[in-house]
Design a protein around this motif. Sequence first.
Motif, PDB file in Angstrom:
ATOM      1  N   VAL A 159     -10.763   1.148  -6.462  1.00  0.00           N
ATOM      2  CA  VAL A 159     -10.463   0.031  -5.577  1.00  0.00           C
ATOM      3  C   VAL A 159     -11.409  -1.132  -5.860  1.00  0.00           C
ATOM      4  O   VAL A 159     -12.514  -0.946  -6.355  1.00  0.00           O
ATOM      5  CB  VAL A 159     -10.553   0.428  -4.080  1.00  0.00           C
ATOM      6  CG1 VAL A 159      -9.542   1.496  -3.745  1.00  0.00           C
ATOM      7  CG2 VAL A 159     -11.934   0.875  -3.703  1.00  0.00           C
ATOM      8  N   ASP A 188     -11.941  -3.957  -1.097  1.00  0.00           N
ATOM      9  CA  ASP A 188     -11.267  -2.820  -0.453  1.00  0.00           C
ATOM     10  C   ASP A 188     -12.176  -1.617  -0.267  1.00  0.00           C
ATOM     11  O   ASP A 188     -11.707  -0.511  -0.046  1.00  0.00           O
ATOM     12  CB  ASP A 188     -10.063  -2.387  -1.298  1.00  0.00           C
ATOM     13  CG  ASP A 188      -8.907  -3.338  -1.202  1.00  0.00           C
ATOM     14  OD1 ASP A 188      -8.820  -4.052  -0.198  1.00  0.00           O
ATOM     15  OD2 ASP A 188      -8.092  -3.371  -2.145  1.00  0.00           O
ATOM     16  N   GLN A 192     -10.967   3.036   5.997  1.00  0.00           N
ATOM     17  CA  GLN A 192      -9.830   2.609   6.789  1.00  0.00           C
ATOM     18  C   GLN A 192      -9.419   3.733   7.730  1.00  0.00           C
ATOM     19  O   GLN A 192      -9.302   4.888   7.311  1.00  0.00           O
ATOM     20  CB  GLN A 192      -8.671   2.242   5.864  1.00  0.00           C
ATOM     21  CG  GLN A 192      -7.456   1.747   6.582  1.00  0.00           C
ATOM     22  CD  GLN A 192      -6.338   1.395   5.613  1.00  0.00           C
ATOM     23  OE1 GLN A 192      -6.334   1.792   4.454  1.00  0.00           O
ATOM     24  NE2 GLN A 192      -5.373   0.642   6.093  1.00  0.00           N
ATOM     25  N   TYR A 243      -0.664   8.908   2.571  1.00  0.00           N
ATOM     26  CA  TYR A 243      -1.425   7.675   2.324  1.00  0.00           C
ATOM     27  C   TYR A 243      -1.150   7.152   0.916  1.00  0.00           C
ATOM     28  O   TYR A 243      -1.218   7.894  -0.056  1.00  0.00           O
ATOM     29  CB  TYR A 243      -2.925   7.924   2.517  1.00  0.00           C
ATOM     30  CG  TYR A 243      -3.755   6.673   2.381  1.00  0.00           C
ATOM     31  CD1 TYR A 243      -3.554   5.601   3.237  1.00  0.00           C
ATOM     32  CD2 TYR A 243      -4.710   6.560   1.391  1.00  0.00           C
ATOM     33  CE1 TYR A 243      -4.303   4.442   3.120  1.00  0.00           C
ATOM     34  CE2 TYR A 243      -5.468   5.403   1.267  1.00  0.00           C
ATOM     35  CZ  TYR A 243      -5.257   4.357   2.129  1.00  0.00           C
ATOM     36  OH  TYR A 243      -5.996   3.207   2.000  1.00  0.00           O
ATOM     37  N   GLU A 244      -0.831   5.854   0.818  1.00  0.00           N
ATOM     38  CA  GLU A 244      -0.481   5.255  -0.470  1.00  0.00           C
ATOM     39  C   GLU A 244      -1.359   4.073  -0.838  1.00  0.00           C
ATOM     40  O   GLU A 244      -1.105   3.417  -1.845  1.00  0.00           O
ATOM     41  CB  GLU A 244       0.987   4.841  -0.467  1.00  0.00           C
ATOM     42  CG  GLU A 244       1.912   6.029  -0.341  1.00  0.00           C
ATOM     43  CD  GLU A 244       3.375   5.663  -0.432  1.00  0.00           C
ATOM     44  OE1 GLU A 244       3.704   4.465  -0.446  1.00  0.00           O
ATOM     45  OE2 GLU A 244       4.190   6.590  -0.493  1.00  0.00           O
ATOM     46  N   HIS A 245      -2.364   3.755  -0.034  1.00  0.00           N
ATOM     47  CA  HIS A 245      -3.216   2.594  -0.252  1.00  0.00           C
ATOM     48  C   HIS A 245      -2.319   1.368  -0.349  1.00  0.00           C
ATOM     49  O   HIS A 245      -1.591   1.085   0.574  1.00  0.00           O
ATOM     50  CB  HIS A 245      -4.122   2.796  -1.471  1.00  0.00           C
ATOM     51  CG  HIS A 245      -5.124   1.712  -1.678  1.00  0.00           C
ATOM     52  ND1 HIS A 245      -5.981   1.303  -0.688  1.00  0.00           N
ATOM     53  CD2 HIS A 245      -5.403   0.939  -2.760  1.00  0.00           C
ATOM     54  CE1 HIS A 245      -6.749   0.325  -1.144  1.00  0.00           C
ATOM     55  NE2 HIS A 245      -6.407   0.089  -2.406  1.00  0.00           N
ATOM     56  N   LYS A 246      -2.345   0.645  -1.451  1.00  0.00           N
ATOM     57  CA  LYS A 246      -1.527  -0.558  -1.583  1.00  0.00           C
ATOM     58  C   LYS A 246      -0.454  -0.405  -2.663  1.00  0.00           C
ATOM     59  O   LYS A 246       0.127  -1.390  -3.104  1.00  0.00           O
ATOM     60  CB  LYS A 246      -2.424  -1.749  -1.916  1.00  0.00           C
ATOM     61  CG  LYS A 246      -3.389  -2.086  -0.804  1.00  0.00           C
ATOM     62  CD  LYS A 246      -4.247  -3.260  -1.161  1.00  0.00           C
ATOM     63  CE  LYS A 246      -5.160  -3.607  -0.008  1.00  0.00           C
ATOM     64  NZ  LYS A 246      -6.032  -4.721  -0.316  1.00  0.00           N
ATOM     65  N   TRP A 267       3.069   0.286  -4.364  1.00  0.00           N
ATOM     66  CA  TRP A 267       4.481   0.199  -4.010  1.00  0.00           C
ATOM     67  C   TRP A 267       5.171   1.513  -4.296  1.00  0.00           C
ATOM     68  O   TRP A 267       6.040   1.948  -3.564  1.00  0.00           O
ATOM     69  CB  TRP A 267       5.152  -0.903  -4.805  1.00  0.00           C
ATOM     70  CG  TRP A 267       4.779  -2.281  -4.391  1.00  0.00           C
ATOM     71  CD1 TRP A 267       3.819  -2.647  -3.485  1.00  0.00           C
ATOM     72  CD2 TRP A 267       5.352  -3.484  -4.853  1.00  0.00           C
ATOM     73  NE1 TRP A 267       3.756  -3.990  -3.374  1.00  0.00           N
ATOM     74  CE2 TRP A 267       4.697  -4.544  -4.212  1.00  0.00           C
ATOM     75  CE3 TRP A 267       6.344  -3.770  -5.765  1.00  0.00           C
ATOM     76  CZ2 TRP A 267       5.016  -5.865  -4.442  1.00  0.00           C
ATOM     77  CZ3 TRP A 267       6.652  -5.098  -5.990  1.00  0.00           C
ATOM     78  CH2 TRP A 267       6.000  -6.131  -5.327  1.00  0.00           C
ATOM     79  N   TYR A 272      -6.167   5.379  -7.910  1.00  0.00           N
ATOM     80  CA  TYR A 272      -7.115   5.223  -6.819  1.00  0.00           C
ATOM     81  C   TYR A 272      -7.532   6.595  -6.320  1.00  0.00           C
ATOM     82  O   TYR A 272      -6.716   7.509  -6.262  1.00  0.00           O
ATOM     83  CB  TYR A 272      -6.488   4.446  -5.655  1.00  0.00           C
ATOM     84  CG  TYR A 272      -5.986   3.083  -6.035  1.00  0.00           C
ATOM     85  CD1 TYR A 272      -6.859   2.009  -6.145  1.00  0.00           C
ATOM     86  CD2 TYR A 272      -4.642   2.863  -6.284  1.00  0.00           C
ATOM     87  CE1 TYR A 272      -6.406   0.752  -6.492  1.00  0.00           C
ATOM     88  CE2 TYR A 272      -4.171   1.603  -6.630  1.00  0.00           C
ATOM     89  CZ  TYR A 272      -5.054   0.559  -6.727  1.00  0.00           C
ATOM     90  OH  TYR A 272      -4.606  -0.687  -7.071  1.00  0.00           O
TER      91      TYR A 272
END
Length: 98
Positions: A14, A18, A22, A45-48, A50, A76
């Motif tokens: 990250v 970031d 979280q 959980y997929e972080h950011k 897509w 990640y």
Amino acid sequence: MSRWIVLAIPVDGVSESDRNAQTLTEFDGSAEEAETALLQAANAYEHKLWKVRRREIFKCSSQSYFVRIHGRMATYSFLVQLAELVHDTEQSTGRPAV
């Protein structure tokens, strides 16, 4: 019944912006319910990203998982961890819960 949170703590991959932990979820429940919520969070959980191409989940303990998420362009790594509330200054008893 205890108060719980599930945290995603960045380990690798990250950006500097970031790097903060979280909170993924916060709830009241039993220890068993909390462990179930932790595993669900690790699986979702997929972080950011897509589109997650691959997810590796390593169990560290009953209260933490190491999650490696592979996307098309980046990978990640996160520690997804369960935390139980043990003290709150707004509790009516005036003493820490242990």
